[in-house]
Motif scaffolding. Structure first.
Motif, PDB file in Angstrom:
ATOM      1  N   ALA A   1      60.691  20.031  23.623  1.00  0.00           N
ATOM      2  CA  ALA A   1      61.075  21.067  24.593  1.00  0.00           C
ATOM      3  C   ALA A   1      59.834  21.831  25.047  1.00  0.00           C
ATOM      4  O   ALA A   1      58.948  22.141  24.254  1.00  0.00           O
ATOM      5  N   LYS A   2      59.795  22.108  26.342  1.00  0.00           N
ATOM      6  CA  LYS A   2      58.634  22.767  26.938  1.00  0.00           C
ATOM      7  C   LYS A   2      58.651  24.281  26.764  1.00  0.00           C
ATOM      8  O   LYS A   2      57.633  24.937  26.905  1.00  0.00           O
ATOM      9  N   SER A   3      59.840  24.818  26.471  1.00  0.00           N
ATOM     10  CA  SER A   3      59.978  26.262  26.305  1.00  0.00           C
ATOM     11  C   SER A   3      61.252  26.537  25.510  1.00  0.00           C
ATOM     12  O   SER A   3      62.043  25.621  25.250  1.00  0.00           O
ATOM     13  N   ASN A   4      61.450  27.790  25.148  1.00  0.00           N
ATOM     14  CA  ASN A   4      62.693  28.160  24.462  1.00  0.00           C
ATOM     15  C   ASN A   4      63.907  27.892  25.343  1.00  0.00           C
ATOM     16  O   ASN A   4      64.941  27.433  24.858  1.00  0.00           O
ATOM     17  N   ASN A   5      63.788  28.187  26.634  1.00  0.00           N
ATOM     18  CA  ASN A   5      64.896  27.936  27.558  1.00  0.00           C
ATOM     19  C   ASN A   5      65.205  26.440  27.663  1.00  0.00           C
ATOM     20  O   ASN A   5      66.370  26.050  27.713  1.00  0.00           O
ATOM     21  N   ASP A   6      64.172  25.620  27.682  1.00  0.00           N
ATOM     22  CA  ASP A   6      64.361  24.170  27.724  1.00  0.00           C
ATOM     23  C   ASP A   6      65.067  23.699  26.446  1.00  0.00           C
ATOM     24  O   ASP A   6      65.980  22.873  26.498  1.00  0.00           O
ATOM     25  N   PHE A   7      64.662  24.260  25.304  1.00  0.00           N
ATOM     26  CA  PHE A   7      65.297  23.928  24.030  1.00  0.00           C
ATOM     27  C   PHE A   7      66.780  24.292  24.054  1.00  0.00           C
ATOM     28  O   PHE A   7      67.633  23.489  23.690  1.00  0.00           O
ATOM     29  N   VAL A   8      67.094  25.487  24.517  1.00  0.00           N
ATOM     30  CA  VAL A   8      68.492  25.946  24.584  1.00  0.00           C
ATOM     31  C   VAL A   8      69.293  25.057  25.523  1.00  0.00           C
ATOM     32  O   VAL A   8      70.436  24.676  25.217  1.00  0.00           O
ATOM     33  N   ASN A   9      68.729  24.701  26.653  1.00  0.00           N
ATOM     34  CA  ASN A   9      69.438  23.822  27.602  1.00  0.00           C
ATOM     35  C   ASN A   9      69.733  22.461  26.986  1.00  0.00           C
ATOM     36  O   ASN A   9      70.837  21.928  27.162  1.00  0.00           O
ATOM     37  N   LYS A  10      68.778  21.910  26.255  1.00  0.00           N
ATOM     38  CA  LYS A  10      68.999  20.628  25.590  1.00  0.00           C
ATOM     39  C   LYS A  10      70.104  20.774  24.537  1.00  0.00           C
ATOM     40  O   LYS A  10      70.953  19.887  24.387  1.00  0.00           O
ATOM     41  N   MET A  11      70.100  21.880  23.811  1.00  0.00           N
ATOM     42  CA  MET A  11      71.137  22.112  22.796  1.00  0.00           C
ATOM     43  C   MET A  11      72.517  22.235  23.448  1.00  0.00           C
ATOM     44  O   MET A  11      73.510  21.746  22.902  1.00  0.00           O
ATOM     45  N   LYS A  12      72.589  22.845  24.608  1.00  0.00           N
ATOM     46  CA  LYS A  12      73.868  22.959  25.317  1.00  0.00           C
ATOM     47  C   LYS A  12      74.381  21.573  25.716  1.00  0.00           C
ATOM     48  O   LYS A  12      75.579  21.293  25.622  1.00  0.00           O
ATOM     49  N   ILE A  13      73.486  20.717  26.150  1.00  0.00           N
ATOM     50  CA  ILE A  13      73.869  19.343  26.505  1.00  0.00           C
ATOM     51  C   ILE A  13      74.389  18.619  25.264  1.00  0.00           C
ATOM     52  O   ILE A  13      75.406  17.915  25.324  1.00  0.00           O
ATOM     53  N   ILE A  14      73.723  18.820  24.132  1.00  0.00           N
ATOM     54  CA  ILE A  14      74.156  18.177  22.890  1.00  0.00           C
ATOM     55  C   ILE A  14      75.574  18.605  22.530  1.00  0.00           C
ATOM     56  O   ILE A  14      76.403  17.771  22.156  1.00  0.00           O
ATOM     57  N   VAL A  15      75.865  19.894  22.648  1.00  0.00           N
ATOM     58  CA  VAL A  15      77.210  20.396  22.338  1.00  0.00           C
ATOM     59  C   VAL A  15      78.240  19.733  23.253  1.00  0.00           C
ATOM     60  O   VAL A  15      79.286  19.258  22.799  1.00  0.00           O
ATOM     61  N   GLU A  16      77.945  19.691  24.544  1.00  0.00           N
ATOM     62  CA  GLU A  16      78.870  19.057  25.495  1.00  0.00           C
ATOM     63  C   GLU A  16      79.106  17.588  25.163  1.00  0.00           C
ATOM     64  O   GLU A  16      80.243  17.110  25.188  1.00  0.00           O
ATOM     65  N   GLU A  17      78.041  16.867  24.859  1.00  0.00           N
ATOM     66  CA  GLU A  17      78.160  15.431  24.590  1.00  0.00           C
ATOM     67  C   GLU A  17      78.839  15.155  23.244  1.00  0.00           C
ATOM     68  O   GLU A  17      79.604  14.197  23.127  1.00  0.00           O
ATOM     69  N   ALA A  18      78.575  15.982  22.248  1.00  0.00           N
ATOM     70  CA  ALA A  18      79.248  15.816  20.953  1.00  0.00           C
ATOM     71  C   ALA A  18      80.747  16.061  21.108  1.00  0.00           C
ATOM     72  O   ALA A  18      81.571  15.313  20.575  1.00  0.00           O
ATOM     73  N   ASP A  19      81.098  17.093  21.864  1.00  0.00           N
ATOM     74  CA  ASP A  19      82.514  17.388  22.091  1.00  0.00           C
ATOM     75  C   ASP A  19      83.166  16.293  22.930  1.00  0.00           C
ATOM     76  O   ASP A  19      84.314  15.911  22.682  1.00  0.00           O
ATOM     77  N   GLU A  20      82.442  15.759  23.900  1.00  0.00           N
ATOM     78  CA  GLU A  20      82.982  14.654  24.696  1.00  0.00           C
ATOM     79  C   GLU A  20      83.202  13.417  23.827  1.00  0.00           C
ATOM     80  O   GLU A  20      84.216  12.734  23.953  1.00  0.00           O
ATOM     81  N   SER A  21      82.269  13.145  22.934  1.00  0.00           N
ATOM     82  CA  SER A  21      82.433  12.017  22.013  1.00  0.00           C
ATOM     83  C   SER A  21      83.686  12.206  21.167  1.00  0.00           C
ATOM     84  O   SER A  21      84.466  11.262  20.969  1.00  0.00           O
ATOM     85  N   LEU A  22      83.892  13.415  20.688  1.00  0.00           N
ATOM     86  CA  LEU A  22      85.091  13.725  19.911  1.00  0.00           C
ATOM     87  C   LEU A  22      86.347  13.459  20.738  1.00  0.00           C
ATOM     88  O   LEU A  22      87.315  12.867  20.257  1.00  0.00           O
ATOM     89  N   TYR A  23      86.318  13.852  22.001  1.00  0.00           N
ATOM     90  CA  TYR A  23      87.464  13.622  22.890  1.00  0.00           C
ATOM     91  C   TYR A  23      87.798  12.131  22.986  1.00  0.00           C
ATOM     92  O   TYR A  23      88.946  11.731  22.816  1.00  0.00           O
ATOM     93  N   TRP A  24      86.782  11.302  23.259  1.00  0.00           N
ATOM     94  CA  TRP A  24      87.032   9.861  23.414  1.00  0.00           C
ATOM     95  C   TRP A  24      87.528   9.245  22.110  1.00  0.00           C
ATOM     96  O   TRP A  24      88.413   8.383  22.119  1.00  0.00           O
ATOM     97  N   LEU A  25      86.990   9.685  20.994  1.00  0.00           N
ATOM     98  CA  LEU A  25      87.470   9.192  19.705  1.00  0.00           C
ATOM     99  C   LEU A  25      88.930   9.590  19.477  1.00  0.00           C
ATOM    100  O   LEU A  25      89.719   8.807  18.952  1.00  0.00           O
ATOM    101  N   GLU A  26      89.283  10.807  19.883  1.00  0.00           N
ATOM    102  CA  GLU A  26      90.674  11.252  19.764  1.00  0.00           C
ATOM    103  C   GLU A  26      91.599  10.399  20.629  1.00  0.00           C
ATOM    104  O   GLU A  26      92.709  10.057  20.217  1.00  0.00           O
ATOM    105  N   ILE A  27      91.146  10.042  21.819  1.00  0.00           N
ATOM    106  CA  ILE A  27      91.950   9.184  22.704  1.00  0.00           C
ATOM    107  C   ILE A  27      92.181   7.824  22.043  1.00  0.00           C
ATOM    108  O   ILE A  27      93.302   7.308  22.027  1.00  0.00           O
ATOM    109  N   ILE A  28      91.127   7.253  21.490  1.00  0.00           N
ATOM    110  CA  ILE A  28      91.270   5.962  20.796  1.00  0.00           C
ATOM    111  C   ILE A  28      92.255   6.094  19.645  1.00  0.00           C
ATOM    112  O   ILE A  28      93.129   5.252  19.460  1.00  0.00           O
TER     113      ILE A  28
END
Length: 120
Positions: free
Chosen positions: A54-81
């Motif tokens: 990460a290039k800055s603290n804001n960049d780090f936080v933005n990447k972490m937000k993406i991780i949360v979204e993608e982890a939750d999306e993965s959970l959603y697809w697993l729940e559908i299966i």
């Protein structure tokens, strides 16, 4: 949990998802679920790994937000299966548990980052 352990967990999560998707039916629904799930699970690990650069603290936080979204999306697809009973294996149950835990870990990390930032 240290960074190396969490990086390994996210990588193993992605590998487990790929292996699970090989068990999905070879039809339109199976292909679409596999595509969506593999993409989101891979994004969790790839973006967590990218936080090291990460290039800055804001960049780090933005990447972490993406991780949360993608982890939750993965959970959603697993729940559908799971809910459609396309696959009924212990591996699916383990991946559901891991997706839930990873989501919780990253949400907690984001909250801690936010609280730390507010105190500064």
């Amino acid at each position: 949990m240290d960074r190396i352990t969490l990086q390994e967990r996210t990588k193993l999560f992605h590998i487990g998802v790929i292996q699970l998707c090989n068990l999905l039916p070879k039809n339109a629904a199976g292909f679409e679920l596999a595509k969506q799930l593999i993409r989101s699970a891979g994004s969790v690990g790839a973006n967590y790994r990218a936080t090291k650069r990460a290039k800055s603290n804001n960049d780090f936080v933005n990447k972490m937000k993406i991780i949360v979204e993608e982890a939750d999306e993965s959970l959603y697809w697993l729940e559908i299966i799971n809910d459609t009973k396309m696959i009924q294996t212990d591996e699916l149950q383990q991946l559901l548990k891991e997706a839930n835990e990873l989501t919780a870990i990253f949400v907690s990390s984001l909250k801690t980052l936010s609280q730390t930032k507010q105190r500064s």
